[in-house]
Design an enzyme around this catalytic site. Sequence first.
Site, PDB file in Angstrom:
ATOM      1  CE  LYS A   4      -3.242  -0.721   9.699  1.00  0.00           C
ATOM      2  NZ  LYS A   4      -3.869   0.527  10.503  1.00  0.00           N
TER       3      LYS A   4
ATOM      4  CG  ASP B  59     -15.691   0.130  11.642  1.00  0.00           C
ATOM      5  OD1 ASP B  59     -15.083  -0.579  12.849  1.00  0.00           O
ATOM      6  OD2 ASP B  59     -16.648  -0.687  10.960  1.00  0.00           O
TER       7      ASP B  59
ATOM      8  N   GLY C 194       5.133   1.237   8.234  1.00  0.00           N
ATOM      9  CA  GLY C 194       5.023   1.379   9.567  1.00  0.00           C
ATOM     10  C   GLY C 194       6.127   0.462  10.596  1.00  0.00           C
TER      11      GLY C 194
ATOM     12  CB  ALA D  15      -1.017  -0.017   1.278  1.00  0.00           C
ATOM     13  NE  ARG D  16       0.219   6.545  -3.638  1.00  0.00           N
ATOM     14  CZ  ARG D  16      -0.180   7.972  -3.766  1.00  0.00           C
ATOM     15  NH1 ARG D  16      -1.590   7.864  -3.440  1.00  0.00           N
ATOM     16  NH2 ARG D  16       0.724   8.838  -3.908  1.00  0.00           N
ATOM     17  N   GLY D  17       2.153   4.709   1.168  1.00  0.00           N
ATOM     18  CA  GLY D  17       2.396   5.323   2.468  1.00  0.00           C
ATOM     19  C   GLY D  17       3.752   5.103   2.973  1.00  0.00           C
TER      20      GLY D  17
END
Length: 581
Positions: free
Chosen positions: A345, A380, A329, A324-326
Site C-alpha cells: 500500500k 497488522d 482507494g 490488487a483486487r478491490g
Amino acid sequence: MTDSPNPGPSAADVARLIDEGFEAYHNRFQALTRRATGCFARQAWAESAQDDRERLALYEKTVQQTLRRVRGVLGAETESRERWAEARAAYAERRRGERNAELAETYYNSITRRVFATVGVDPLIEFVADGLTVPESMEASPCSSRVPLGPTTAGTVESVLRGYALGVPFEDIGRDARRVAERIEARLSETGAGGIDRVEMLEAVFYRNKAAYLIGRIVAATAEGEAVVPLVLPVLHGDGEGVRVDTALLTSNAVSLVFSFTRSYFHVVSPQPWALVRFLQTIMPRKRTAELYISLGYTKHGKTELYRALCAHLAETDDCFETARGTPGMVMRVFTLPGFDVVFKIIKDRFDPPKQTTRAEVMRQYRFVMLHDRVGRLADVQAYEHLEFPRDRFDPDLLDELLAVAGQTVHVRGDDVVIEHLYTERRVTPLNLYLREVDEAAQHSAVVDCGYAIKDLAAANIFPGDMLVKNFGVTRQRRVIFYDYDELGLLSEFAFRALPEARDEVERMSAEAWFHVAPGDVFPEEIGTFLGLPARLRPLFLQHHGDLLDPAFWHAMQAWQRDDEPVDIFPYPPSQRFPQR
C-alpha cells in the site's frame, strides 16, 4: 621523534558500540517481557498494557541512542562505506555463534540504513540473506521438554499443567485435566491415531492481554507413521482465587488464529527466538517465519524475514506486481504479487474528494494500528522505506498509475523501480467481492461477522470511521477484519448523536444536512445505509446488529472505556470454551 597520527576510530569500536546497543535493547526487551508473569498473577492489566507500549517503542528508541553514539565516534567518517564494510566484518565476528544472532543482524542493519538511507540492500555494509542469519545446522538450546506420560490421558494433562509456574494456583486442576483429555482423545480418534507416543511442551509461557497460553504438541502413532497434533491451552483467571483452562486448541487452524496477524504480540521469554519459531512451525506449517517473529514481538526482524521471503519469491517465480483486487482507494494505491499473500500500500500524492486528511495523518493512523490492541479485527501493518525492484516485474499499467498518483514516492531509476515508503498487509478478500462470489450460507456468515467485527473494535476503543463493506476483508479462515485506516480513531474521541427530526418539508427533502455537524460527530442511524450491504442482506445485518444503529450502544461502549476495563475477545469461538463452572 613525532607522535604517530591518530588512526581514528576502528571498525572494532563501531562494532562494539552497536553490539552494546543491541544488548541494551534486548536486555530491556526481555526484562519487560518477564514482567508479564507477575502482571498475569496479580491481574494488573493496566500495568501490562503499559509494559506493552514501552516494549513497542523500545526498538526505535534504542536504535536512535546507538546511532548518536556511533556518529559521535565516527565523526566525519560516519558515511565512509569503507569504514562500515570493516565494521560489518567486525560485528559478524563478535556475534558469531550467539543464540540471538538473527536479531543482532537486523539491529545492525537498522543502524546502517539510518546512516545511508540505503535503496534496496547493500551487501557491502548490510547483512543480507547469506549473511549472519543463523544456519539451520546450528545446534539450538532446548526450548521444549517432554512430559512424562501418565496412566491416563487426564493424568498426562495434569502433569502438563503442574509443569508451569503461573504465580497463581488452578481452581480445579483435576477438572481441567479431564476436560482437556476428553478433547484430546476425540481429536486423536478423528485423525485415526493410536495412543499418545509423547507430549512435548514449550517451557516458556505465552502471555497476551488477560490470558496465559501453554503451547506444545502431541505426537501419536498412525498407520502412515507419526501424527503431530498441536496442544494449546489458554489459561484465564476464574471468578475466585485461581485460574482455569478455558479451552483446548488441537488443530493447526485453531492455533493459527491465536497467532493471527490481526492479534497483538505475545510476551514470551526465550533465549533463542529462532528455536522457538522452529518449534511453532511444526504445529503451524502454513505460518510464515516472518509472522511468527512478529507475533513474539520481534517486529523488526519479522520485517527482515518478510523482505527476504519476498526477494526469494521474486527470484524463484516470474510473478509480476499487479493491481490488487478491490475497489480503488481514495488515499492508497494497493498492489500485490499473485503467488505472495501480501498487499503493498502506497500513499497517493493527492487524495480523492471528499477525503480531507493529510499524508502525515495517514501515517499516524497506521502507526496507531501497530501500537493498539487489534483484537483479531485489524490487519497488522509493516512499514518499509527505500525499496528497489526490477522494473520488468511490474505490470506496465500499474507502474504508469503508480508514477501518476504517487510520483513523490515511486521513481524509476534505470531498470529499477524505487519505492520510498510503503506498507505491507496480509492479503485478504475484500468483503464486497466476497459477498458476490460465495454461496448464501457463506454470505450470511460474513454479514453477521462483519457486525461482530465492528462491536469488537468498539470494545477495544476503536471506531473504524469509513465503514463501507469495501474496507472490510475476509481472511483465509473466513473471519471478517477491517483494513482501511485513514479515518480510524479512538471511540472515545467521537460524539455519537441521534439524527434530529426535520421540522418541515424543506428540511426533510434537503440533500445536505440542515443541522450543525461538528468534526467527530457520528449518527449511528446511518450505519445501516453507509455500510453499503446488498439490499437482500441488510435485514440479516439488522436482525443481529440493529443495536449498532442506536447511539445508546456507542455511549455504553464509551462508558466501558472510561472504566478502563480490558476487553475479553478470545481468538477462538465462544462455543469452544469450557463451561465456566
